[in-house]
Scaffold this motif. Structure first.
Motif, mmCIF file in Angstrom:
data_model
loop_
_atom_site.group_PDB
_atom_site.id
_atom_site.type_symbol
_atom_site.label_atom_id
_atom_site.label_comp_id
_atom_site.label_asym_id
_atom_site.label_seq_id
_atom_site.Cartn_x
_atom_site.Cartn_y
_atom_site.Cartn_z
ATOM 1 N N ILE A 1 -20.207 -82.384 -21.673
ATOM 2 C CA ILE A 1 -20.058 -80.889 -21.455
ATOM 3 C C ILE A 1 -21.603 -80.224 -20.414
ATOM 4 O O ILE A 1 -21.496 -79.194 -19.712
ATOM 5 C CB ILE A 1 -20.208 -80.199 -22.636
ATOM 6 N N HIS B 1 -20.004 -75.946 -13.239
ATOM 7 C CA HIS B 1 -19.598 -75.203 -13.134
ATOM 8 C C HIS B 1 -20.581 -74.494 -12.067
ATOM 9 O O HIS B 1 -20.463 -73.425 -10.944
ATOM 10 C CB HIS B 1 -19.789 -74.749 -14.431
ATOM 11 N N GLU C 1 -14.102 -71.609 -23.488
ATOM 12 C CA GLU C 1 -13.700 -71.616 -22.436
ATOM 13 C C GLU C 1 -14.109 -73.352 -22.402
ATOM 14 O O GLU C 1 -13.705 -74.952 -22.219
ATOM 15 C CB GLU C 1 -13.833 -71.735 -21.066
ATOM 16 N N TYR C 2 -15.639 -73.646 -22.458
ATOM 17 C CA TYR C 2 -16.000 -74.810 -22.905
ATOM 18 C C TYR C 2 -15.375 -75.839 -24.071
ATOM 19 O O TYR C 2 -15.354 -76.927 -23.807
ATOM 20 C CB TYR C 2 -18.023 -74.766 -22.631
ATOM 21 N N TYR D 1 -17.402 -68.121 -21.772
ATOM 22 C CA TYR D 1 -17.555 -68.998 -21.524
ATOM 23 C C TYR D 1 -17.523 -69.926 -22.394
ATOM 24 O O TYR D 1 -17.127 -71.411 -22.506
ATOM 25 C CB TYR D 1 -19.131 -69.023 -21.411
ATOM 26 N N SER E 1 -23.325 -67.820 -19.905
ATOM 27 C CA SER E 1 -23.174 -69.813 -19.809
ATOM 28 C C SER E 1 -24.177 -70.729 -20.344
ATOM 29 O O SER E 1 -23.515 -71.315 -21.450
ATOM 30 C CB SER E 1 -22.330 -70.468 -18.670
ATOM 31 N N VAL F 1 -23.099 -73.008 -23.938
ATOM 32 C CA VAL F 1 -23.448 -75.054 -23.988
ATOM 33 C C VAL F 1 -23.305 -75.517 -25.266
ATOM 34 O O VAL F 1 -23.635 -76.371 -25.378
ATOM 35 C CB VAL F 1 -23.998 -75.102 -22.305
ATOM 36 N N ILE G 1 -20.373 -80.527 -16.817
ATOM 37 C CA ILE G 1 -19.294 -80.000 -16.786
ATOM 38 C C ILE G 1 -20.133 -78.533 -15.968
ATOM 39 O O ILE G 1 -19.653 -77.966 -15.396
ATOM 40 C CB ILE G 1 -18.313 -79.343 -17.936
ATOM 41 N N TYR G 2 -20.984 -78.241 -16.885
ATOM 42 C CA TYR G 2 -21.976 -77.001 -16.898
ATOM 43 C C TYR G 2 -22.716 -77.103 -15.653
ATOM 44 O O TYR G 2 -22.789 -76.148 -15.120
ATOM 45 C CB TYR G 2 -22.543 -77.016 -18.096
ATOM 46 N N LEU H 1 -13.728 -70.702 -16.549
ATOM 47 C CA LEU H 1 -15.036 -70.017 -15.158
ATOM 48 C C LEU H 1 -15.051 -69.734 -14.434
ATOM 49 O O LEU H 1 -15.838 -68.788 -14.513
ATOM 50 C CB LEU H 1 -15.739 -71.815 -16.061
#
Length: 414
Positions: A130, A137, A111-112, A108, A337, A341, A133-134, A307
């Motif tokens: 970010i 996802h 990819e982040y 994870y 995940s 982050v 995005i989290y 992800l």
């Protein structure tokens, strides 16, 4: 066999191929994630065409490993976590779940990081993007909207490949006289072996193994429920063709990416790594000033596909190992995940590319446990039945296993 019988068999084969199509191809496309692009970009910027030979050779271990994952899915119609729990007991399943969870967290993270590099290329700060995005996802995977999200993401990723190919065509192939034009480069240096191992880690990732096994098994189970019966042997043939096609296409895409980034200068002569801003110039021949935006969006889309695939493959396998109910899977998605982050928010954006490449090497070592687990399952006739690994297949698999781990060992000892 008369003509009518031949046509009937072809129609059945086409129907079965279409019905079973998906898991092997999707996982190969997910393999072209943000970290793979970054690995290819750094390779091109530093070594030019020098590792094209490696990209093409990696078709073999990629196919061999993913073929066994698909074979296990066909034989068991279940995920790896479920298989381990049912056949080796809850204690072994729990022990297996721990390294899987740790590997997932790192996956994870990478990819982040790749998405973060895409954001940095576009000039957007990771500190407020970010987290967004989290949240997106988590909403996609917990609300089971992945089928709706995958299509546009795959299209965007394909557009990035097309843009890189056009940029390469417009810029032209590097002249043969240039040191960067050598497609077969072997240099006994630490930097060379570092990039060699990073490219191996970019091509074969743990989440791909878990996803193909689980998705293939679940798809066959769904087809049985829909009264579409496909024999195990026919399923194996179809899966093999799809896996081979995906392996070839994936590595050709890596070659295109490496060639497109060849000649992009890295930061300076004292720095081994390129900066996001320098990589963002790769599409200037085709997109001009929009080059950073197109590359950034492409990296974000590629990272998002991975992800989703991690959540539906490896994280899903952990939930199965722990015998969690499906409605509780979201807990695994969040717990795995979230640390990734948080960690990304604490690092310096200028070091993200270097961290991605180091993590790609870590992935080679992270493959040891799942590859060993697949070998144990694949040779177990009680689990595999008539699809058990033959002696020849087993030797080939173990040879690929050994060569992959050897690359990382050489990289960290050189």
């Amino acid at each position: 066999m008369d003509v009518d019988d031949l046509h009937k068999r072809r129609r059945l084969l086409n129907r079965d191929t279409i019905a079973l199509f998906g898991p092997a191809w999707l996982v190969m496309m997910a393999d072209m994630d943000a970290s793979s692009y970054i690995g290819a970009a750094q390779t091109g910027a530093t070594l030019g065409y020098g590792l094209i030979w490696l990209m093409l050779i990696l078709i073999i271990p990629l196919y061999v490993i993913q073929e066994l994952a698909g074979r296990i899915g066909i034989a068991t119609k279940g995920g790896l976590g479920d298989i381990v729990r049912k056949n080796y007991g809850k204690r072994i399943a729990s022990i297996v779940a721990l390294p899987m969870a740790l590997t997932d967290t790192v996956t994870y993270g990478i990819e982040y990081l790749g998405i973060g590099i895409g954001l940095e290329i576009m000039g957007l700060s990771i500190y407020y993007t970010i987290p967004v995005i989290y949240v997106i996802h988590i909403l996609i995977v917990t609300r089971k909207k992945y089928s709706e999200a995958e299509k546009p993401l795959i299209i965007i990723s394909l557009l990035l490949i097309i843009a890189l190919l056009l940029s390469l065509a417009l810029r032209g192939i590097i002249p043969v006289s240039s040191p960067l034009a050598n497609p077969i480069l072997i240099k006994p240096t630490a930097g060379y072996f570092f990039l060699l191992a990073a490219n191996v880690g970019a091509v074969i990732m743990p989440f791909m193994i878990f996803f193909q096994a689980s998705a293939t098994g679940l798809k066959l189970g769904d087809l049985d429920g829909g009264h579409i019966r496909i024999t195990r042997r026919r399923s194996l043939r179809i899966m093999r063709k799809e896996t081979l096609a995906g392996a070839i296409v994936t590595e050709l895409l890596m070659v295109i990416a490496e060639m497109a980034f060849a000649g992009i200068p890295h930061a300076n002569h004292s720095s081994f790594f390129a900066t996001p801003q320098q990589l963002g110039k790769v599409l200037i021949p085709v997109a001009g000033s929009f080059s950073p935006i197109i590359l950034g969006i492409g990296l974000i889309a590629a990272g998002f596909i991975a992800l989703i695939t991690i959540s539906l493959g490896s994280a899903w396998g952990i939930a199965e190992s722990l015998n969690l109910k499906k409605k509780s899977y979201w807990i695994i998605y969040i717990l795995e995940s979230l640390p990734a982050v948080v960690a990304i928010m604490l690092i310096n954006p200028s070091s993200m590319i270097a961290i991605v490449l180091y993590l790609l090497i870590f992935f080679v070592f992270a493959l040891i446990a799942p590859l060993a687990m697949m070998w144990i399952i694949g040779r177990n006739k009680n689990i595999m039945g008539d699809l058990v690994l033959s002696r020849k297949n087993e030797v080939v698999y173990l040879l690929m296993f050994g060569l992959i781990i050897a690359t990382a060992c050489i990289a960290v000892t050189t």
